[in-house]
Design an enzyme around this catalytic site. Sequence first.
Site, PDB file in Angstrom:
ATOM      1  CB  SER A 230     108.754 -55.153  24.544  1.00  0.00           C
ATOM      2  OG  SER A 230     107.775 -55.358  25.630  1.00  0.00           O
TER       3      SER A 230
ATOM      4  NE  ARG B  64     114.011 -57.088  35.540  1.00  0.00           N
ATOM      5  CZ  ARG B  64     114.088 -56.543  34.470  1.00  0.00           C
ATOM      6  NH1 ARG B  64     112.952 -56.386  33.801  1.00  0.00           N
ATOM      7  NH2 ARG B  64     115.217 -56.743  33.665  1.00  0.00           N
TER       8      ARG B  64
ATOM      9  CG  ASP C 170     107.328 -62.829  22.829  1.00  0.00           C
ATOM     10  OD1 ASP C 170     106.742 -63.002  24.124  1.00  0.00           O
ATOM     11  OD2 ASP C 170     107.476 -61.686  22.393  1.00  0.00           O
TER      12      ASP C 170
ATOM     13  CG  HIS D  15     108.850 -60.357  25.484  1.00  0.00           C
ATOM     14  ND1 HIS D  15     108.178 -59.910  24.168  1.00  0.00           N
ATOM     15  CD2 HIS D  15     109.174 -59.157  26.020  1.00  0.00           C
ATOM     16  CE1 HIS D  15     107.927 -58.720  24.418  1.00  0.00           C
ATOM     17  NE2 HIS D  15     108.583 -58.054  25.307  1.00  0.00           N
ATOM     18  CG  ASP D  16     114.632 -61.169  27.790  1.00  0.00           C
ATOM     19  OD1 ASP D  16     113.863 -59.985  27.572  1.00  0.00           O
ATOM     20  OD2 ASP D  16     115.361 -61.260  28.841  1.00  0.00           O
TER      21      ASP D  16
END
Length: 368
Positions: free
Chosen positions: A149, A219, A312, A345-346
Site C-alpha cells: 500500500s 477510520r 482489491d 486490500h487487506d
Amino acid sequence: METSCHDALLFTAEHPLRLRSGATMAEVSVRYETYGTLNAERTNAVFICHALTGDAHAAGRRPGDKRPGWWDTLIGPGKPIDTDVWFVVCPNLLGGCQGTTGPSSTNPATGEPYGLDFPLLAMSDFVTVHRRLGEHLGIERWAALVGGSLGGMQVLEWILTHPSEVDNAIVIAASSRLTAQNIAFSAVGRQAIMRDPEFRDGAFQAQGTSPDKGLSVARMMAHITYLSEDGFQSKFGREAQSGELGHNFGVDFAVESYLEHQGNSFLSRFDALSYLYLTRVMDYFDPFATPDATAALAADPAKVLVVSFDTDWRFSTEHSRRIVRHLEGARVPTSFREISSPWGHDSFLLTIDDYHRTISAFMERAAA
C-alpha cells in the site's frame, strides 16, 4: 528472532532535513526496529516500508503486547522474509505518530506541538529520511526494499530516484497514481477530522482535546475500502449484532459493530494530524508524471516484483499493471503476480498461501 527497538536523531539544526517543498526541519528523530543479524559484509539488509497506519513494530511480540507486529505473517524465522537469512529494518515514517517526528511532536522553535505548522510532505521526503537511516546503520546498499500500500509507494519512489542503492524491490497492493475515487475517500476522512469541533484548527493537543469522533469516522470509512464486498458478506452478511434486528438507529447489524470497534480501537494508537498529513502525501504521488521519470533506472535497476490481489478495489490490479508497464518500458527486470483472495486490500497483511509462496520464491532468488 533477535529483535531490537531504537530511536535515532537523524537530522539536527546543524544538518537539517530539507524537504521537497523547500521547507526545512531542524530536528527529526526516527524510531525503528530491527530483526535478525546484519552480516559482516552488510549485504543482507532488507528495508520494510509501512502502510498508512503502520509503525516500526513490524514483527515479533514485545513484552505486554496483545498481538504481534503488523507484518508478523511475513517476517520472521522460516517466513517469506526469513530473519535467519535477512537483517530486517522497519522505521516509523516521517509524519507518523509512533516515535518518529510528526505533526504532534514538539516544534523546537516554539516548544509547542507543531499542529498544522508541520510542513506538508512528499513521498520523496519519506525516502530521504529512510536513506539517512541507512547511512546511520552503515548500510550503503539494500538487498531488498519491501512495502505494501503506502509502503509500496515508498519503495517505488526509492527505486525510481536512487536505483543504485537497491538490489531487489517488492511493491505490494500499491499505486503510482490515485484515482479520483481514491482521493475522494481520503478527502471525506480528512473532512470528518477537521470538522470535528475538537479539532481546534489543528491545535487540539495544545488545548488538551482530541477530534476522536472525526478520526473514528475516518477510520471506519477507510476500513470499508480495505475489504472486498465478498469479504464483508462472508464475515457479516446481514447478521444482527444482538441475535435479532431491533430496527433502530444504533449499532444493529454485526457489520456496524465491527466498524464501530475499528473506529474506537484506532483512537488509542493513531493521531488525527498524522492521518491528515500521510493521506495527503498519497493524493499527490504521481512519479511517472514526467517523461524522464524512469531515466535513472537505465544505469543500475533493481529487480522488481509487483503483487496485486484480485478483489482489491482500493488499489485494483490495474494500478499494479500501470506500475509494471512503466518499469518494463524502462527495461527494468519486473515480475508481476495477481493473487486470488477474497479479502480485498487487506490481503497484503494476511497469510495467503500463493501470496507467501510468491514472496518466498523472490526472496530466495535474492539470496542466491
